[in-house]
Motif scaffolding. Structure first.
Motif, PDB file in Angstrom:
ATOM      1  N   ILE A  54       1.414   5.290   1.087  1.00 44.08           N
ATOM      2  CA  ILE A  54       1.522   5.883   1.806  1.00 44.08           C
ATOM      3  C   ILE A  54       1.768   7.847   1.275  1.00 44.08           C
ATOM      4  O   ILE A  54       3.240   7.544   1.188  1.00 44.08           O
ATOM      5  N   ASN A  69      -9.746  11.368   9.215  1.00 43.12           N
ATOM      6  CA  ASN A  69     -10.081   9.857  10.518  1.00 43.12           C
ATOM      7  C   ASN A  69      -9.498   9.924  10.819  1.00 43.12           C
ATOM      8  O   ASN A  69     -10.171   8.809  11.868  1.00 43.12           O
ATOM      9  N   THR A 117     -10.046   8.116   0.015  1.00 46.27           N
ATOM     10  CA  THR A 117      -8.650   7.995   0.663  1.00 46.27           C
ATOM     11  C   THR A 117      -8.901   8.230   2.062  1.00 46.27           C
ATOM     12  O   THR A 117      -9.424   9.893   2.650  1.00 46.27           O
ATOM     13  N   SER A 118      -8.278   7.186   3.101  1.00 45.22           N
ATOM     14  CA  SER A 118      -8.513   8.189   4.451  1.00 45.22           C
ATOM     15  C   SER A 118      -7.783   8.590   5.036  1.00 45.22           C
ATOM     16  O   SER A 118      -6.452   8.869   4.388  1.00 45.22           O
ATOM     17  N   LEU A 160      -4.065   5.816   2.050  1.00 46.29           N
ATOM     18  CA  LEU A 160      -4.532   6.866   3.329  1.00 46.29           C
ATOM     19  C   LEU A 160      -3.346   8.329   3.051  1.00 46.29           C
ATOM     20  O   LEU A 160      -1.956   7.572   2.252  1.00 46.29           O
ATOM     21  N   VAL A 165      -2.486   2.540  11.080  1.00 48.59           N
ATOM     22  CA  VAL A 165      -2.237   2.779   9.645  1.00 48.59           C
ATOM     23  C   VAL A 165      -2.938   1.296   8.798  1.00 48.59           C
ATOM     24  O   VAL A 165      -3.695   1.905   8.247  1.00 48.59           O
ATOM     25  N   LEU A 196      -5.315  10.284   8.023  1.00 47.26           N
ATOM     26  CA  LEU A 196      -4.816  10.883   9.697  1.00 47.26           C
ATOM     27  C   LEU A 196      -4.149  11.651   9.707  1.00 47.26           C
ATOM     28  O   LEU A 196      -3.073  12.607   8.717  1.00 47.26           O
ATOM     29  N   LEU A 240      -7.070   1.972   8.604  1.00 45.82           N
ATOM     30  CA  LEU A 240      -7.222   2.674   8.007  1.00 45.82           C
ATOM     31  C   LEU A 240      -6.711   2.376   6.048  1.00 45.82           C
ATOM     32  O   LEU A 240      -8.070   2.889   5.578  1.00 45.82           O
ATOM     33  N   ILE A 241      -6.390   1.351   6.736  1.00 42.01           N
ATOM     34  CA  ILE A 241      -6.190   0.916   5.099  1.00 42.01           C
ATOM     35  C   ILE A 241      -7.186   0.200   4.046  1.00 42.01           C
ATOM     36  O   ILE A 241      -7.032  -0.434   4.560  1.00 42.01           O
ATOM     37  N   SER A 276       0.430  -0.965  -0.194  1.00 38.15           N
ATOM     38  CA  SER A 276      -0.320  -0.172  -0.304  1.00 38.15           C
ATOM     39  C   SER A 276       0.736   1.253   0.138  1.00 38.15           C
ATOM     40  O   SER A 276       1.902   1.094   0.430  1.00 38.15           O
TER      41      SER A 276
END
Length: 122
Positions: free
Chosen positions: A7, A100, A76-77, A50, A117, A79, A120-121, A5
């Protein structure tokens, strides 16, 4: 093996972005930006499940950045990375804008960070 993933990390303090990148690089592909405008350009080219963004940044602050991200991508999340606690008005504004969750500086235990992390993905 499935692809890692991606980020997107945005913090005007390069050291903070680098710390997050080092903590996450074993399990995720991280792109780090010190400028929100350049991060938005990257988001237009690449899908990031993310984004971790600083709240206090020059030119485009974290809340404005989150609003612009939400105009581009609702999935998309996000943080927010901040020294403020969750009750702080700027944190509340960022959450209302579409963030989020929060990561409180200084950063937590690396294992807790990775769990946050991963949660949230999508």
């Amino acid at each position: 093996m499935s692809p890692r993933s991606k980020i997107l990390i945005v913090d005007d303090e390069a050291e903070v972005g680098e710390i997050l990148g080092v903590l996450l690089e074993e399990q995720f592909d991280c792109e780090i930006f010190t400028d929100a405008a350049h991060a938005l350009e990257a988001l237009r080219r690449t899908d990031f499940p993310l984004i971790i963004t600083d709240l206090e940044m020059p030119q485009i602050n974290g809340v404005r950045f989150i609003k612009q991200v939400r105009e581009l991508n609702q999935k998309t999340s996000i943080l927010i990375s901040t020294g403020h606690d969750s009750a702080h008005p700027k944190v509340q504004e960022a959450l209302k804008a579409g963030a989020n969750g929060i990561l409180t500086k200084p950063f937590m235990d690396p294992d807790d960070l990775i769990r946050s992390v991963r949660s949230l993905i999508h």
